[in-house]
Design an enzyme around this catalytic site. Structure first.
Site, short mmCIF file in Angstrom:
data_model
loop_
_atom_site.label_atom_id
_atom_site.label_comp_id
_atom_site.label_asym_id
_atom_site.label_seq_id
_atom_site.Cartn_x
_atom_site.Cartn_y
_atom_site.Cartn_z
N GLY A 155 20.10 -5.98 -39.07
CA GLY A 155 19.77 -6.45 -37.73
C GLY A 155 18.49 -7.28 -37.80
O GLY A 155 18.21 -7.90 -38.82
N ILE A 157 15.37 -6.45 -38.04
CA ILE A 157 14.41 -6.07 -39.09
C ILE A 157 15.01 -6.30 -40.48
O ILE A 157 14.36 -6.86 -41.36
CB ILE A 157 13.97 -4.60 -38.91
N ARG A 236 14.24 5.42 -39.25
CA ARG A 236 13.89 6.71 -38.67
C ARG A 236 14.07 7.78 -39.75
O ARG A 236 14.97 7.67 -40.60
CB ARG A 236 14.80 7.05 -37.48
N GLU A 265 8.35 14.37 -36.52
CA GLU A 265 7.00 13.79 -36.37
C GLU A 265 6.32 14.45 -35.18
O GLU A 265 7.00 14.86 -34.25
CB GLU A 265 7.11 12.28 -36.12
N HIS A 284 4.31 6.50 -39.16
CA HIS A 284 5.07 5.72 -38.17
C HIS A 284 4.20 4.60 -37.59
O HIS A 284 3.93 4.59 -36.39
CB HIS A 284 5.58 6.64 -37.05
N ALA A 286 4.46 1.05 -38.81
CA ALA A 286 4.86 -0.30 -39.24
C ALA A 286 4.78 -1.34 -38.13
O ALA A 286 4.55 -2.51 -38.38
CB ALA A 286 6.29 -0.25 -39.78
N1 NAI Z 1 8.86 2.22 -38.34
C1 NAI Z 1 8.68 1.63 -37.17
O1 NAI Z 1 7.57 1.61 -36.64
C2 NAI Z 1 9.81 0.95 -36.50
C3 NAI Z 1 11.10 1.35 -36.71
N2 NAI Z 1 12.13 0.74 -36.06
C4 NAI Z 1 13.49 1.23 -36.29
O2 NAI Z 1 14.30 0.21 -36.87
C5 NAI Z 1 15.58 0.26 -36.26
C6 NAI Z 1 16.28 -1.08 -36.40
O3 NAI Z 1 15.63 -2.04 -35.59
P1 NAI Z 1 16.23 -3.51 -35.36
O4 NAI Z 1 16.48 -4.18 -36.67
O5 NAI Z 1 15.33 -4.17 -34.40
O6 NAI Z 1 17.63 -3.17 -34.67
P2 NAI Z 1 18.91 -4.07 -34.56
O7 NAI Z 1 19.74 -3.49 -33.50
O8 NAI Z 1 18.55 -5.51 -34.50
O9 NAI Z 1 19.64 -3.84 -35.98
C7 NAI Z 1 20.26 -2.67 -36.37
C8 NAI Z 1 21.35 -2.98 -37.40
O10 NAI Z 1 21.96 -1.77 -37.81
C9 NAI Z 1 23.37 -1.90 -37.74
N3 NAI Z 1 23.99 -0.63 -37.38
C10 NAI Z 1 23.84 0.08 -36.25
N4 NAI Z 1 24.58 1.20 -36.28
C11 NAI Z 1 25.22 1.17 -37.45
C12 NAI Z 1 26.15 2.05 -38.05
N5 NAI Z 1 26.56 3.16 -37.45
N6 NAI Z 1 26.62 1.73 -39.27
C13 NAI Z 1 26.23 0.59 -39.88
N7 NAI Z 1 25.34 -0.28 -39.36
C14 NAI Z 1 24.86 0.01 -38.16
C15 NAI Z 1 23.63 -2.94 -36.67
O11 NAI Z 1 24.86 -3.57 -36.88
C16 NAI Z 1 22.45 -3.88 -36.86
O12 NAI Z 1 22.76 -4.86 -37.81
C17 NAI Z 1 15.29 0.69 -34.82
O13 NAI Z 1 16.41 1.28 -34.21
C18 NAI Z 1 14.15 1.67 -35.00
O14 NAI Z 1 14.67 2.97 -35.17
C19 NAI Z 1 11.91 -0.32 -35.22
C20 NAI Z 1 10.63 -0.77 -34.99
C21 NAI Z 1 9.48 -0.15 -35.57
O1 HPV Z 2 9.92 0.27 -31.87
C1 HPV Z 2 10.21 1.31 -32.50
O2 HPV Z 2 11.33 1.78 -32.62
C2 HPV Z 2 9.13 2.02 -33.16
O3 HPV Z 2 9.37 2.90 -33.93
C3 HPV Z 2 7.75 1.64 -32.83
O4 HPV Z 2 7.07 2.80 -32.51
P1 HPV Z 2 5.67 2.72 -31.76
O5 HPV Z 2 6.00 2.37 -30.36
O6 HPV Z 2 4.92 1.63 -32.48
O7 HPV Z 2 5.15 4.09 -31.96
#
Ligand code: NAI
Ligand code: HPV
Length: 333
Positions: A155, A157, A236, A265, A284, A286
């Protein structure tokens, strides 16, 4: 009547002021489940961070609630199935954090392979010479160049990670819910089934959302396929069975695990803390770069207001809700 909106986090002042133009606002930062259960019946909408879980029990009391606007890209802290059943719209913030999060994922990976975190500790302890011992290879420091990297979840990211990895001279594989032809032509990434990807990659990066389908997607069986490899988790914690990962690290089977996220967490103690060479662990964070956070609050407000105006935002997570409660019937503005 103006909608009443609960803001369940400390949101940027400017975003709050924008919300106040349209709604009656009450700010209750990071309430406990009990506090929320006593309060939720008052709100037409809420804005919520990943710290606050919106459980089935909370939703049971949410008589007026029409919109849950996540102040995050992830939405696993919401019982989306129950919300949908009750006709509650759930939105996320897509795209805004991706560049910062992808950059961090690459940082974790390089750190894990080149042991920057570990070397930093050595020099501070006055152990300059010990790097020679390490370099001569009793444990091994590896370069990313020429490695095969598999990305799970292509997706916003996942793509941003892939773009950053190309100049490192790696071969890219990916697995996602749908095959993406644009990704294949732009990023020269090869689509593979998850198990084939785990077998063929030297490095695996998790950039999936956590849902009931992706919970423990790296289970005990799949951890076995990661023997001698590196794993990075930016999505996650519960995408992996942390117990199986810890065991594989202990036994020296998994070469390294770098993660920004954990199954439970906040984390105060963890068995992985002992493995300073093999793991890189961050709390957590990033997405925490000022540039990335700048517009998140505004987008969360925009998504919420858009629904109260009867407009379906692109960031709607549960599209099925449109059949249960048509958008015209949630219109308040
Ligand atoms: N560590 C951190 O601070 C952060 C973590 N995240 C996590 O990253 C995740 C992904 O974010 P984005 O890339 O923005 O989301 P997005 O929705 O753009 O991409 C998710 C991708 O995963 C795929 N996907 C979803 N369910 C699936 C399944 N069951 N099987 C196979 N592929 C599947 C989708 O097709 C899509 O390509 C978020 O849901 C969040 O949990 C996001 C922001 C910050
Ligand atoms: O956008 C997400 O899914 C995140 O994990 C970001 O978490 P935060 O709001 O930076 O604690």
């Amino acid at each position: 009547m103006r909608p009443k909106v609960g803001v369940l986090l400390k949101m940027k002042r400017e975003a709050l002021e924008e919300l106040e133009k349209y709604a009656e606002v009450e700010v209750i930062p990071y309430p406990s489940e009990e506090e929320l259960k006593n309060k939720i019946h008052e709100f037409d909408g809420i804005i919520v961070s990943p710290v606050t879980k919106i459980t089935k029990d909370v939703l049971e009391k949410a008589e007026r609630l029409k919109v849950i606007s996540c102040h995050s890209a992830g939405y696993d802290h919401i019982d989306v199935e129950e919300a949908t059943r009750k006709g509650i719209y759930v939105t996320k913030v897509s795209g805004l954090l991706s560049e910062a999060v992808a950059e961090f994922a690459v940082g974790l990976l390089i750190n894990l392979m080149r042991k920057i975190h570990y070397a930093d500790k050595l020099i501070r302890r006055g152990e300059w010479e010990s790097h020679v011992k390490i370099w001569t290879g009793f444990k091994g420091i590896e370069s990313l160049y020429g490695k095969k990297v598999g990305i799970l979840g292509m997706g916003a990211i996942g793509k941003a990670i892939a773009r950053r990895l190309i100049p490192f001279g790696v071969e890219l594989y990916y697995w996602s819910r749908h095959r993406k032809v644009d990704v294949e032509s732009e990023l020269h990434a090869t689509y593979m089934d998850i198990d084939e990807l785990l077998e063929k990659s030297d490095i695996v990066i998790l950039a999936l959302p956590l849902t009931k389908d992706t919970y423990h997607i790296i289970n005990e069986e799949r951890v076995k396929k990661l023997e001698g490899k590196y794993l990075v988790n930016i999505g996650r914690g519960a995408l992996v069975d942390e117990r199986a990962i810890t065991e594989a690290i202990k036994q020296g089977k998994l070469k390294g695990y770098a993660t920004d996220v954990f199954e439970n967490e906040p984390v105060r103690e963890h068995e992985l803390f002992k493995y300073e060479w093999e793991t890189v662990l961050t709390p957590h964070y990033a997405g925490l770069a000022v540039e990335a956070q700048e517009d998140v609050g505004f987008r969360a407000v925009e998504n919420l207001i858009s629904i109260f105006r009867g407009i379906v935002p692109e960031d709607l997570v549960n599209k099925e809700v449109l059949k249960i409660r048509p958008i015209e019937s949630v219109k308040m503005l």
